[in-house]
Scaffold this active site. Structure first.
Site, PDB file in Angstrom:
ATOM      1  N   GLU A  34       0.969  -1.159   0.161  1.00 18.45           N
ATOM      2  CA  GLU A  34      -0.041  -0.185  -0.163  1.00 18.45           C
ATOM      3  C   GLU A  34       0.846   1.046  -0.013  1.00 18.45           C
ATOM      4  O   GLU A  34       1.746   1.312   0.939  1.00 18.45           O
ATOM      5  CB  GLU A  34      -0.830  -0.025   1.271  1.00 18.45           C
ATOM      6  CG  GLU A  34      -1.674   1.153   1.579  1.00 18.45           C
ATOM      7  CD  GLU A  34      -2.346   1.900   0.297  1.00 18.45           C
ATOM      8  OE1 GLU A  34      -3.209   1.177  -0.287  1.00 18.45           O
ATOM      9  OE2 GLU A  34      -2.256   3.128  -0.152  1.00 18.45           O
TER      10      GLU A  34
ATOM     11  N   CYS B 220      -2.434  12.003   2.976  1.00 18.08           N
ATOM     12  CA  CYS B 220      -2.238  12.337   1.441  1.00 18.08           C
ATOM     13  C   CYS B 220      -3.516  13.259   1.331  1.00 18.08           C
ATOM     14  O   CYS B 220      -4.642  13.036   1.781  1.00 18.08           O
ATOM     15  CB  CYS B 220      -2.682  10.963   0.771  1.00 18.08           C
ATOM     16  SG  CYS B 220      -3.164  11.264  -0.861  1.00 18.08           S
TER      17      CYS B 220
HETATM   18 FE   FE2 Z   1      -3.093   9.356  -2.326  1.00 15.04          FE
END
Ligand code: FE2
Length: 129
Positions: A14, A114
């Site tokens: 991931e 993110c």
């Molecule tokens: Fe991302």
């Protein structure tokens, strides 16, 4: 609860999961280095539209109730420019290195963000000799 929004996964599979690299065993009171990065195995995009904004690093000493903040590292260059998105001269990579001294062992926790895929965490135990 915010904890329910923080995802975790194997960083080898991931791309959002942060990776904490430091010795498994350290000497109490002596400086050592901790590296934290996102995308070590699978690169994460680094564009104006999609990037890692920051990583927080915490330390939870063994046997104690609370975690302590080691530092916040903001990655603010993602190709922004007056010429337009991704035309800028700077792309900050989501990697950090910090020197730390610990009085005893415990667990490091890293949380990364993110801008479009949210919060991700990982941890690494450190023993003190
Ligand atoms: Fe991302």
């Amino acid at each position: 609860m915010i904890g329910e929004l923080i995802k975790t996964a194997d960083w080898k599979k991931e791309k959002h999961a942060p990776v904490i690299d430091c010795p498994d065993t350290i000497t109490a009171g002596e400086e050592f280095v901790v590296d934290v990065s996102v995308g070590k195995e699978i690169a994460h995009p680094n564009t104006t539209e999609h990037h890692i904004s920051w990583i927080d690093l915490y330390f939870h000493p063994e046997g104690e109730k609370f975690a302590y903040h080691v530092g916040r590292f903001e990655f603010t260059g993602h190709g922004e420019s007056a010429k337009g998105a991704n035309e800028g001269p700077v792309n900050t990579e989501p990697k950090l290195t910090v020197a730390v001294k610990l009085k005893k062992g415990g667990v490091f926790h890293a949380v990364s963000f993110c801008n479009i895929h949210g919060l991700w965490e990982s941890e690494k135990a450190v023993a003190a000799a």
